[in-house]
Design an enzyme around this catalytic site. Structure first.
Site, PDB file in Angstrom:
ATOM      1  N   HIS A 105      -6.449  -7.238   6.462  1.00 40.36           N
ATOM      2  CA  HIS A 105      -7.896  -7.035   6.410  1.00 40.36           C
ATOM      3  C   HIS A 105      -8.479  -7.211   7.814  1.00 40.36           C
ATOM      4  CE1 HIS A 105      -7.409  -7.025   2.151  1.00 40.36           C
ATOM      5  NE2 HIS A 105      -6.816  -8.193   2.205  1.00 40.36           N
ATOM      6  N   HIS A 271       0.155  -9.193   4.872  1.00 36.83           N
ATOM      7  CA  HIS A 271       0.514  -9.943   3.668  1.00 36.83           C
ATOM      8  C   HIS A 271       0.743  -8.997   2.493  1.00 36.83           C
ATOM      9  CE1 HIS A 271      -3.855  -9.396   3.540  1.00 36.83           C
ATOM     10  NE2 HIS A 271      -3.729  -9.373   2.221  1.00 36.83           N
ATOM     11  N   ARG A 290      -3.818  -0.559   4.716  1.00 39.23           N
ATOM     12  CA  ARG A 290      -2.509  -0.655   4.064  1.00 39.23           C
ATOM     13  C   ARG A 290      -1.397  -0.197   5.001  1.00 39.23           C
ATOM     14  NH1 ARG A 290      -6.205   1.060   0.659  1.00 39.23           N
ATOM     15  NH2 ARG A 290      -6.730  -0.365  -1.044  1.00 39.23           N
TER      16      ARG A 290
HETATM   17 ZN   LIG Z   1      -5.278  -8.713   0.866  1.00 39.52          ZN
END
Ligand SMILES: [Zn+2]
Length: 484
Positions: A105, A271, A290
């Site tokens: 993020h 993550h 992503r």
């Molecule tokens: Zn996440």
């Protein structure tokens, strides 16, 4: 306190039917809901985000409108008000059967830039810190492994070296073995070169490298992998054949949290959730970049830029539980983050002695996951002092409750094993422009007994509304993280 109707998300990676805690918990609190045996139930959302907004159960009013209206009733001097005021967090319960995408993020600054240039894929201007509290054994990949472990795996698995580029890999090994500080920019830039190179590899070559990796594993190569990490790699190779993300457990920390353990990471950390059930607190944002293990949009350039390339011990991500001295039924999980804090509330024996909850100077949402109880709420007067008039209600597993700021609540009669989770934040809205004054942010919630309703917060909101009353917080609505 207001009972809420919330949302359940049926993403493909969720656990199915009654195996899913999300499904059974949601059904317990929403009697009209029927659990389909074959449906995946991935996430229960408790917040105001437009993709799954909570409503007040009795009136069906949006919680965001209810919050806006309750602030407006305290701000009689100003009619220039928003229709909705959002909470800065979403609290979720997640039930994971299959790995979610490998992702990162952005920081708030990165989010603003990404949103400017690509508002479809980056639908808001907000960052999205995340905290996961394990309800059952909960596994995730989080952050780059310590440098020595990445070197061990590059040496043990030639396929990883080829994937990341032989030259890049040898340069990384060389600088780490020369004793350079892994936190130095030199080390980070060499890791970044390795990471970027693998993402640029053509698909057929990645498939060959995956075959080679699996062959090394079956020949007994382990590097620094545990057997449980080997199982993760094997499962990924079945769920996502030939995907470059299958290599991620070789360079990311594999964390296995036991129930009650909690981890937190802010922006810039790579993550992926792997399996298990958790309570999750996230910033109220949709911005996800992503990397792999998903059929969704993958943005290599944004990803390479967004990562911090810190090689870190997995323990650095753990958030310790802190028992509140004034409220021994509450353990607080307070990461270094303004967007949310989490309280775990537990009463283990059946009792008739009132057990008060901390009085918070901010709104919160609480979900009861075990047991039943009678709750009393002391109604505040105009000055903020309790009037002594109680509202009493029964709460039980599945109930989700909105608690406005400054409310005095207590469990007055409990069944055995009552367990609830309460998320709160002293911010108002996800944009960090409206916040409680510093004096509130700096003190510990356990010490906050001031009965003064947050006038300073209201004044700050008013100033903000004078500047901008458009109320547009979310310009594009889209699905978070799920792939159908
Ligand atoms: Zn996440």
């Amino acid at each position: 306190m207001q009972r809420l109707d919330c949302h359940v998300k049926e993403y493909a990676w969720g656990k199915k039917g009654e195996e899913s805690e999300v499904a059974t918990l949601f059904a317990a609190g929403h009697p009209e809901f029927f659990v389909e045996r074959t449906n995946p139930y991935a996430e229960l959302w408790m917040g105001t985000h437009p993709d799954g907004p909570a409503r007040i159960a009795s009136t069906k009013q949006l919680l965001s409108s209810f919050i806006a209206k309750s602030y407006s009733s305290q701000m009689l001097f100003n009619n220039n008000l928003r229709k909705d005021i959002h909470l800065p967090f979403i609290m979720k319960v997640m039930s994971i059967a299959k790995t979610l995408s490998l992702q990162v993020h952005p920081t708030k600054e990165q989010a603003e830039r990404l949103h400017e240039s690509d508002p479809v894929h980056y639908p808001d201007r907000h960052h999205k810190p995340e905290l996961a509290y394990a309800l059952t054994q909960f596994e995730l990949l989080c952050g780059f492994r310590p440098a020595r472990e990445i070197v061990a795996n590059l040496r043990a698995f030639p396929a990883l070296k080829y994937l990341m580029g032989v030259q890049n890999s040898e340069k990384l090994i060389e600088i780490i073995e020369s004793g350079a500080d892994p936190r130095s920019n030199k080390c980070k830039s060499r890791l970044a070169a390795c990471f970027a190179y693998q993402l640029a590899q053509p698909k057929d070559r990645v498939e060959d490298f995956v075959d080679e990796l699996l062959a090394s594993i079956s020949r007994g190569a382990r590097g620094c992998l545990t057997e449980s990490t080997v199982s993760v790699i094997k499962k990924m190779s079945v769920d996502f054949p030939g995907d470059v993300g299958i290599f991620a457990p070789l360079y990311l920390n594999h964390m296995v949290l036991q129930p009650g353990q909690c981890c937190y990471y802010a922006s810039q950390e790579l993550h992926a959730y792997l399996s298990g059930e958790c309570v999750e607190c996230v910033g109220c944002s949709n911005n996800t970049i992503r990397a792999a293990l998903t059929p969704k949009f993958i943005d290599h350039d944004a990803l390479i830029e967004a990562l911090n390339y810190q090689m870190t011990e997995p323990e650095d991500y753990l958030v310790p539980a802190q028992r509140l001295p004034t409220h021994p039924i509450v353990d607080e999980y307070a990461p270094d983050c303004k967007d949310f804090q989490l309280h775990r509330i537990r009463i283990e024996t059946c009792t008739q002695t009132p057990a008060p909850l901390p009085q918070l100077e901010c709104a919160s949402i609480m979900v009861v996951v075990k047991g039943t109880a009678i709750m009393d709420e002391m109604q505040p007067g105009a000055s903020g002092e309790a009037l002594g008039k109680n509202e009493r209600r029964m709460v039980r597993r599945g109930d989700i409750i909105y608690i406005a700021a400054d409310r005095r609540l207590a469990f007055v009669h409990c069944s055995e094993d009552l367990e609830a989770y309460r998320t709160f934040s002293y911010e108002i809205g996800p944009d960090h422009e409206i916040a409680a004054p510093d004096s509130i942010l700096l003190s510990s919630p356990s010490q906050k007994i001031s009965p003064v309703p947050s006038k300073a917060i209201l004044t700050t909101i008013e100033k903000k509304l004078d500047r901008n009353d458009s109320g547009i917080v979310f310009e594009v609505e889209s699905e978070i993280d799920g792939f159908c």
